[in-house]
Design a protein around this motif. Structure first.
Motif, PDB file in Angstrom:
ATOM      1  N   GLN A   1       0.843  -1.184   0.029  1.00 23.52           N
ATOM      2  CA  GLN A   1      -0.205   0.143  -0.151  1.00 23.52           C
ATOM      3  C   GLN A   1       0.974   1.320   0.028  1.00 23.52           C
ATOM      4  OE1 GLN A   1      -3.040  -2.164   3.014  1.00 23.52           O
ATOM      5  NE2 GLN A   1      -3.650  -0.299   2.479  1.00 23.52           N
ATOM      6  N   ASN A   2       1.773   1.348  -0.987  1.00 22.85           N
ATOM      7  CA  ASN A   2       2.506   2.542  -1.118  1.00 22.85           C
ATOM      8  C   ASN A   2       3.065   2.654  -2.591  1.00 22.85           C
ATOM      9  OD1 ASN A   2       5.228   1.449  -1.386  1.00 22.85           O
ATOM     10  ND2 ASN A   2       4.467   0.276   0.470  1.00 22.85           N
ATOM     11  N   LEU A   3       3.649   3.833  -3.005  1.00 22.11           N
ATOM     12  CA  LEU A   3       4.006   3.980  -4.349  1.00 22.11           C
ATOM     13  C   LEU A   3       5.383   3.640  -4.447  1.00 22.11           C
ATOM     14  CD1 LEU A   3       2.668   7.589  -5.169  1.00 22.11           C
ATOM     15  CD2 LEU A   3       1.667   5.278  -5.755  1.00 22.11           C
ATOM     16  N   SER A   4       6.007   2.909  -3.581  1.00 19.66           N
ATOM     17  CA  SER A   4       7.455   2.370  -4.079  1.00 19.66           C
ATOM     18  C   SER A   4       7.088   0.907  -4.522  1.00 19.66           C
ATOM     19  CB  SER A   4       8.447   2.685  -3.165  1.00 19.66           C
ATOM     20  OG  SER A   4       8.044   1.862  -1.679  1.00 19.66           O
ATOM     21  N   GLU A   5       6.023   0.400  -3.896  1.00 14.17           N
ATOM     22  CA  GLU A   5       5.716  -1.062  -3.973  1.00 14.17           C
ATOM     23  C   GLU A   5       4.585  -1.251  -5.187  1.00 14.17           C
ATOM     24  OE1 GLU A   5       7.360  -3.337   0.020  1.00 14.17           O
ATOM     25  OE2 GLU A   5       5.954  -1.720   0.198  1.00 14.17           O
ATOM     26  N   TYR A   6       3.726  -0.312  -5.292  1.00 19.40           N
ATOM     27  CA  TYR A   6       2.738  -0.335  -6.196  1.00 19.40           C
ATOM     28  C   TYR A   6       3.347   0.234  -7.385  1.00 19.40           C
ATOM     29  CZ  TYR A   6      -1.890  -0.289  -8.435  1.00 19.40           C
ATOM     30  OH  TYR A   6      -2.921  -0.538  -9.307  1.00 19.40           O
ATOM     31  N   HIS A   7       3.661  -0.596  -8.262  1.00 20.88           N
ATOM     32  CA  HIS A   7       4.521   0.050  -9.302  1.00 20.88           C
ATOM     33  C   HIS A   7       3.632   0.669 -10.450  1.00 20.88           C
ATOM     34  CE1 HIS A   7       8.039  -2.683  -8.350  1.00 20.88           C
ATOM     35  NE2 HIS A   7       8.025  -1.814  -7.486  1.00 20.88           N
ATOM     36  N   ILE A   8       3.995   1.813 -10.998  1.00 20.11           N
ATOM     37  CA  ILE A   8       3.382   2.535 -12.343  1.00 20.11           C
ATOM     38  C   ILE A   8       4.643   2.998 -13.048  1.00 20.11           C
ATOM     39  CG2 ILE A   8       1.282   2.945 -11.117  1.00 20.11           C
ATOM     40  CD1 ILE A   8       2.550   6.072 -11.103  1.00 20.11           C
ATOM     41  N   PRO A   9       4.539   2.951 -14.151  1.00 22.01           N
ATOM     42  CA  PRO A   9       5.764   3.339 -15.258  1.00 22.01           C
ATOM     43  C   PRO A   9       6.370   4.902 -14.768  1.00 22.01           C
ATOM     44  CG  PRO A   9       4.036   2.826 -16.559  1.00 22.01           C
ATOM     45  CD  PRO A   9       3.179   2.903 -15.335  1.00 22.01           C
ATOM     46  N   VAL A  10       7.544   4.960 -14.540  1.00 17.21           N
ATOM     47  CA  VAL A  10       8.112   6.003 -14.546  1.00 17.21           C
ATOM     48  C   VAL A  10       8.561   6.454 -16.012  1.00 17.21           C
ATOM     49  CG1 VAL A  10       9.155   5.344 -12.175  1.00 17.21           C
ATOM     50  CG2 VAL A  10      10.504   5.004 -14.242  1.00 17.21           C
ATOM     51  N   HIS A  11       9.225   7.968 -15.929  1.00 15.91           N
ATOM     52  CA  HIS A  11       9.720   8.286 -17.632  1.00 15.91           C
ATOM     53  C   HIS A  11      10.590   7.398 -18.111  1.00 15.91           C
ATOM     54  CE1 HIS A  11       7.496  12.109 -16.515  1.00 15.91           C
ATOM     55  NE2 HIS A  11       8.374  12.581 -15.517  1.00 15.91           N
ATOM     56  N   ALA A  12      11.574   6.704 -17.400  1.00 17.02           N
ATOM     57  CA  ALA A  12      12.331   5.952 -18.210  1.00 17.02           C
ATOM     58  C   ALA A  12      11.842   4.810 -18.788  1.00 17.02           C
ATOM     59  CB  ALA A  12      13.483   5.398 -17.053  1.00 17.02           C
ATOM     60  N   ASP A  13      10.507   4.526 -18.246  1.00 18.60           N
ATOM     61  CA  ASP A  13       9.869   3.281 -18.977  1.00 18.60           C
ATOM     62  C   ASP A  13       8.904   3.337 -19.998  1.00 18.60           C
ATOM     63  OD1 ASP A  13      10.505   1.547 -16.564  1.00 18.60           O
ATOM     64  OD2 ASP A  13       8.716   2.210 -15.690  1.00 18.60           O
ATOM     65  N   ILE A  14       8.979   4.950 -20.532  1.00 14.95           N
ATOM     66  CA  ILE A  14       7.923   5.008 -21.495  1.00 14.95           C
ATOM     67  C   ILE A  14       8.719   5.546 -22.700  1.00 14.95           C
ATOM     68  CG2 ILE A  14       6.130   6.716 -22.441  1.00 14.95           C
ATOM     69  CD1 ILE A  14       5.397   4.552 -20.083  1.00 14.95           C
ATOM     70  N   HIS A  15       8.579   4.925 -23.916  1.00 11.15           N
ATOM     71  CA  HIS A  15       9.430   5.311 -25.163  1.00 11.15           C
ATOM     72  C   HIS A  15       8.249   5.926 -25.970  1.00 11.15           C
ATOM     73  CE1 HIS A  15      12.604   3.383 -22.996  1.00 11.15           C
ATOM     74  NE2 HIS A  15      11.627   2.415 -22.687  1.00 11.15           N
ATOM     75  N   GLU A  16       8.597   5.491 -27.456  1.00 10.21           N
ATOM     76  CA  GLU A  16       7.915   6.277 -28.631  1.00 10.21           C
ATOM     77  C   GLU A  16       6.281   5.890 -28.738  1.00 10.21           C
ATOM     78  OE1 GLU A  16       9.116   5.924 -32.872  1.00 10.21           O
ATOM     79  OE2 GLU A  16      11.187   5.567 -31.896  1.00 10.21           O
ATOM     80  N   LEU A  17       5.490   6.728 -28.481  1.00 10.99           N
ATOM     81  CA  LEU A  17       4.138   6.625 -28.604  1.00 10.99           C
ATOM     82  C   LEU A  17       3.492   7.452 -29.400  1.00 10.99           C
ATOM     83  CD1 LEU A  17       3.090   6.528 -24.723  1.00 10.99           C
ATOM     84  CD2 LEU A  17       3.807   4.407 -26.152  1.00 10.99           C
ATOM     85  N   ASP A  18       2.726   6.948 -30.396  1.00  4.94           N
ATOM     86  CA  ASP A  18       2.100   7.633 -31.757  1.00  4.94           C
ATOM     87  C   ASP A  18       0.534   7.561 -31.595  1.00  4.94           C
ATOM     88  OD1 ASP A  18       2.962   9.141 -33.521  1.00  4.94           O
ATOM     89  OD2 ASP A  18       4.231   7.416 -34.188  1.00  4.94           O
ATOM     90  N   VAL A  19      -0.087   8.534 -31.835  1.00  3.64           N
ATOM     91  CA  VAL A  19      -1.833   8.592 -31.919  1.00  3.64           C
ATOM     92  C   VAL A  19      -2.117   8.939 -33.136  1.00  3.64           C
ATOM     93  CG1 VAL A  19      -3.795   9.536 -30.584  1.00  3.64           C
ATOM     94  CG2 VAL A  19      -1.724   9.215 -29.407  1.00  3.64           C
ATOM     95  N   ILE A  20      -2.959   8.299 -33.570  1.00  3.76           N
ATOM     96  CA  ILE A  20      -3.803   8.918 -35.015  1.00  3.76           C
ATOM     97  C   ILE A  20      -5.170   8.815 -34.789  1.00  3.76           C
ATOM     98  CG2 ILE A  20      -4.174   8.146 -37.447  1.00  3.76           C
ATOM     99  CD1 ILE A  20      -2.007   6.118 -37.268  1.00  3.76           C
ATOM    100  N   PHE A  21      -5.748   9.955 -35.076  1.00  2.00           N
ATOM    101  CA  PHE A  21      -7.383  10.195 -35.052  1.00  2.00           C
ATOM    102  C   PHE A  21      -7.908  10.052 -36.373  1.00  2.00           C
ATOM    103  CE2 PHE A  21      -6.410  12.718 -31.129  1.00  2.00           C
ATOM    104  CZ  PHE A  21      -7.004  11.628 -30.200  1.00  2.00           C
ATOM    105  N   VAL A  22      -8.607   8.954 -36.640  1.00  2.00           N
ATOM    106  CA  VAL A  22      -9.104   8.650 -37.888  1.00  2.00           C
ATOM    107  C   VAL A  22     -10.409   9.205 -37.937  1.00  2.00           C
ATOM    108  CG1 VAL A  22     -10.329   6.906 -39.146  1.00  2.00           C
ATOM    109  CG2 VAL A  22      -8.122   6.244 -37.976  1.00  2.00           C
ATOM    110  N   ASP A  23     -10.703   9.762 -39.182  1.00  2.00           N
ATOM    111  CA  ASP A  23     -11.911  10.773 -39.462  1.00  2.00           C
ATOM    112  C   ASP A  23     -13.186   9.775 -39.051  1.00  2.00           C
ATOM    113  OD1 ASP A  23     -10.923  13.026 -39.759  1.00  2.00           O
ATOM    114  OD2 ASP A  23     -10.663  12.957 -42.124  1.00  2.00           O
ATOM    115  N   GLU A  24     -14.077  10.423 -38.439  1.00  2.00           N
ATOM    116  CA  GLU A  24     -15.290   9.561 -38.226  1.00  2.00           C
ATOM    117  C   GLU A  24     -16.397  10.387 -38.055  1.00  2.00           C
ATOM    118  OE1 GLU A  24     -16.104   5.502 -36.194  1.00  2.00           O
ATOM    119  OE2 GLU A  24     -16.061   7.197 -34.581  1.00  2.00           O
ATOM    120  N   LYS A  25     -17.434  10.425 -39.015  1.00  2.00           N
ATOM    121  CA  LYS A  25     -18.562  11.360 -38.929  1.00  2.00           C
ATOM    122  C   LYS A  25     -19.582  10.495 -38.471  1.00  2.00           C
ATOM    123  CE  LYS A  25     -20.980  14.615 -41.663  1.00  2.00           C
ATOM    124  NZ  LYS A  25     -21.479  15.445 -40.918  1.00  2.00           N
TER     125      LYS A  25
END
Lengths: 169, 746
Positions: free
Chosen positions: B675-699
């Motif tokens: 029950q703490n943030l050192s043992e409940y792991h979430i990604p840190v900056h060093a874990d995150i690399h190239e991420l791309d987002v595309i929004f497709v046209d949708e009407k």
């Protein structure tokens, strides 16, 4: 849940603590168990610095103390007597924004904004340390500051932009 | 005059950005109130049983400690379950803090110390002498699966439909199919862990009047809850929450710090701040652990013949929390034979709580991993298998989609990612000592709309103000609503103020489920349209007869003026209209309700296609998501900048779910161990690399007036299976338990 503590003998013995916060001298009278974070938030009205864990695990409370980034939740205020502290409220002159603040807005480097003061203070401290040159190194040396919204890539983009600008100046 | 540039679709930077980067945005625990008292919560250290004695005298003896509230001395409170129910309450009996001596789960709040300082309250909370009588308990879902039963039905079932009815003959079709895959999945407990600690500052205004700064995803939800339980008049309870330091579902229900802060403030007639610590952030709702079994089959052409998906989720003893886990596969893949089952097991835990893409992210991991295995077994490219089984209609309910550009997501995502460079053979791609894998998956999330109201005020300076009780939990609501309102009246964003986060303002439901833009945005659009009509009717009556013979359809609104569309010389400014209105601001409000009759003819959903590259260190098993592309079809994107951030955030949550975060439970003790943030792991900056987002046209002309579907959850749902499928491609190992640790690959 909490471990029982022995009765602190100093429960009633406040001590004078002198800090210079964002250029302004502050004379506080604090019990020794008050963290620098709570001294800023609860005793000085500077709530820009955030408490995310109170255990040095998230980085939200990062401030700049005598030129270095520190976790204010892990520092007792009395131990910082005489120190110069810069918080998020003081990183730019009033009415102006620090280049990092501008870059954070431009790159959408936050969503909820709660980790932001710590991210910005930490990044200022990191740049001053001068150790991180590449994006990978910046990511590594910023990894003590958690962001739960997942603004990570935008945060690093904002820092890299400012870091590159200052290198070219 | 420059023609008006539509604000919808513009990458406007967050309008509250300045406040957030300067530390001036105030969150629930940031209000300095004169004479503020500090509360610290005491939590149960046993999992089930009764409090036999509760001695608070050592704490109370300390100067500066005002009171210790327990079940023995709490004020008398509302009696009926309904009075404790909130907008997100599942069927059952909501938890009541300090109700009696019964302990229902480990970490249950059992007391509150109130003192002059935070430090003193925290210290005093360690001085409790509590005796318990412990009872046997069960917290382990997997060992109690035999007790699974159907969930109870209630209000929540409307937004969380039960599984569709079976079709055809699943067993027969499955057994007759040449390509069959069976798999079992396990997901453990997760906690939302927004970075902001839950806090409530209750300002005691006297005479039963309260102003409450609460961490919430619904100001009116908290207001209702407080007024009902404490017997206060609605108008005397004002809940304010403009800045929320992340929530992800955790603040959809009022949490116990709100109850305790209000109770103490009313009793002591002082203002009280109660902030939970990080440990206590694990003592209310969580994403429930879930067991899933899938059996999918296909013929030799890759046509899916049969789908069976069973999910068993955890709930508490007092409420039936449900999720939509098993409904998704048949929405995506037509099959003549289906069997979808969803069951619950009651355990001695707190009720689970919606957490970003509840059910969807759980179910889609199982579905899309099974589809990937089916493709592998059938020797068909996983993208091709999905295209082969592509459907324009929702086969599960036999109705069309309001819009569905998933095919474009697949194609554009694959192109951007370079899917054609994938070698389907596991362990065939390498980079130095790392195995490289490509994986893909589909994402889907429902597009809902709820009723909401908005108020518009046009003032003498020609500026527009919009009022709504809605919160902005970091999603960009303030900015997006401002853009929608600006467009309705043809104003620049600077001339529109969106005022929000206050229960005194017009009704908005809780903020979640990716329905806020569609819900509140529709109300804003409706009130903007009503304002146009009203302004024109005043203008028409003005002296000079500028608009004689003209109708509303003949005029346009741009840059603070109304003019004849074909003759810009015939125009009146907003200021002139207000002047003609006896200098009184024009004020009106509008309630927007979804067109149920029209909507029920369609399925409405956002879709995504996710492509992921992983590197796995062959000797150490260390996994890295080196790059990922998400192509999203979510209808109209009001603000591509904030929407992209939502998708990026969802993708990072997906990485976290697949590879990092888990609440570890000790079923012998019945408690969470990290029950703490050192043992409940979430990604840190060093874990995150190239991420791309595309929004497709949708009407989409059906889903709502704006054509929006929401982007809060669609970013996460496809990510975990795309990662696990990439790990399979890299290593040949299919790990169906999340998060995947490196030791599982060794």
């Amino acid at each position: 849940m909490l471990t029982e503590l022995t009765e602190p003998t100093t429960l009633k013995a406040s001590q004078p603590v002198n800090l210079v916060v964002n250029g302004t001298p502050l004379q506080l009278n604090l019990l020794p168990w008050v963290s620098l974070l709570d001294a800023l938030r609860d005793y000085s009205g500077l709530t820009g610095t955030k408490k995310g864990c109170d255990h040095g695990q998230c980085g939200a409370c990062t401030v700049i103390c005598d030129g270095k980034r520190v976790l204010s939740c892990l520092s007792l205020a009395v131990s910082k007597d005489g120190s110069e502290i810069t918080t998020i409220e003081g990183i730019a002159p009033e009415g102006d924004l620090h280049p990092l603040q501008k870059a954070f807005i431009e790159h959408d480097a936050f969503q909820c904004g709660y980790c932001t003061p710590g991210q910005i203070c930490s990044a200022i401290g990191m740049m001053k340390e001068g150790k991180a040159k590449t994006r990978a190194e910046v990511k590594e040396l910023m990894s003590g500051n958690l962001c739960r919204c997942g603004a990570n890539t935008n945060i690093i983009d904002a820092i890299m932009e400012v870091q590159n600008q200052s290198v070219h100046e | 005059m420059e023609p008006y540039k539509s604000q919808i679709g513009q990458p406007v930077s967050r309008l509250e950005g300045h406040l957030k980067v300067t530390g001036t945005a105030r969150y629930a625990g940031d209000y300095s109130v004169p004479g503020l008292l500090y509360g610290y919560v005491i939590n149960s250290t046993i999992t089930k049983g009764k409090i036999i004695s509760f001695d608070t005298s050592r704490a109370k003896a300390l100067p500066g400690v005002l009171e210790v509230f327990t079940h023995e001395n709490r004020p008398s409170l509302a009696w009926f379950d309904l009075q404790y129910a909130d907008m997100d309450a599942p069927p059952g009996s909501p938890f009541r803090p300090l109700q009696d001596a019964d302990i229902l789960y480990n970490g249950q709040p059992i007391g509150l110390v109130v003192a002059e300082t935070f430090e003193l309250a925290r210290y005093a909370a360690t001085l409790m002498d509590i005796e318990y009588e412990e009872e046997a308990f069960d917290t382990d879902l997997r060992s109690q699966q035999h007790l699974a039963r159907s969930p109870k039905i209630g209000m929540a079932t409307m937004l969380k439909p039960l599984p569709p009815k079976p079709k055809g003959n699943f067993e027969k079709a499955f057994n007759a199919s040449p390509n069959q895959v069976s798999a079992e999945f396990f997901h453990g407990t997760e906690h939302h862990n927004p970075l902001e600690l839950f806090a409530t500052t209750t300002v005691y205004e006297g005479k039963g009047k309260l102003t409450i700064y609460d961490k919430t995803q619904g100001t009116i939800n908290s207001q209702m809850y407080v007024a009902n339980i404490f017997g206060l008049k609605f108008k005397n309870v004002r809940v304010i929450s403009p800045y929320v330091g992340g929530a992800f579902g955790s603040a959809l229900r009022p949490q116990y710090q709100l109850f305790l802060s209000v109770m103490a403030a009313l009793k002591l007639e002082r203002s009280v701040l109660v902030t939970l610590d990080r440990h206590q952030m694990f003592t209310f709702g969580h994403r429930p652990p879930t067991v899933q079994r899938t059996r999918f089959s296909a013929d030799n052409n890759g046509i899916i013949t049969a789908l069976n998906h069973l999910a068993i989720g955890e709930t508490s003893r007092f409420e039936d929390y449900t999720e939509v886990v098993v409904n998704w596969s048949h929405m995506l893949y037509p099959a003549a034979n289906t069997l979808m089952q969803y069951k619950l097991v009651e355990l001695d835990v707190y009720s689970p709580l919606d957490m970003r893409a509840p059910g969807g992210v759980t179910g889609m991991h199982a579905i899309e991993s099974t589809i990937d295995e089916l493709a592998h077994k059938s020797k068909i490219d996983p993208l091709q298998l999905r295209l082969t089984n592509y459907t324009e209609i929702d086969v599960s309910l036999n109705r069309p989609y309001s819009s569905k550009e998933l095919r474009e997501c697949y194609l554009q995502g694959a192109e951007k990612f370079g899917w054609d460079k994938r070698n389907p053979e596991p362990r065939s791609m390498r980079r130095g000592n790392k195995l490289v894998g490509y994986g893909m998956a589909t994402g889907i999330w429902e597009a809902n709309q709820l009723p909401a109201k908005a108020e518009a005020i046009l003032t003498g300076d020609g500026k527009l103000k919009i009022n709504s009780a809605v919160t902005d939990i970091g999603t960009g609501t303030l900015t997006v609503m401002t853009q929608i309102a600006a467009d309705e009246l043809g104003l620049p964003v600077e001339d529109v103020e969106f005022a929000y986060g206050d229960s005194k303002k017009p009704f908005a439901p809780i903020q979640g489920g990716s329905f806020t833009v569609s819900t509140v945005g529709s109300a804003v659009k409706a009130v903007g349209a009503a304002m146009r009509k009203k302004l024109f009717s005043i203008a028409k009556k003005m002296k000079g007869g500028v608009f004689d013979g003209a109708d509303l359809k003949d005029v346009s609104f741009e840059g603070g003026r109304v003019f004849i569309t074909n003759d810009r010389s015939r125009s009146v400014s907003f200021q002139e209209i207000i002047a003609a209105n006896d200098n009184k601001p024009v004020k009106l409000s509008k309630f927007s309700v979804p067109s149920i009759l029209k909507l029920k003819k369609y399925s409405r959903a956002a879709h995504s296609a996710v492509f992921v590259e992983v590197e796995v260190d062959e000797e150490l098993g260390v996994i890295n998501v080196t790059r990922a592309v998400t192509a999203v079809a979510a209808g109209k994107i009001i603000n591509p900048k904030t929407a992209r951030s939502q998708i990026l955030g969802g993708m990072i949550w997906g990485i976290s779910k697949a590879l990092r975060e888990e609440t570890i439970q000790d079923d012998g003790l019945g408690k969470y161990m990290n029950q703490n943030l050192s043992e409940y792991h979430i990604p840190v900056h060093a874990d995150i690399h190239e991420l791309d987002v595309i929004f497709v046209d949708e009407k989409d002309t059906v889903v709502n007036e704006l054509g929006t579907k929401g982007v809060g959850e669609i970013g996460i749902v496809g990510m975990p299976p795309a990662i696990t499928n990439a790990i399979f491609n890299a290593t040949g190992k299919r790990i169906n338990q999340l998060p995947i640790h490196f030791d599982m690959l060794l």
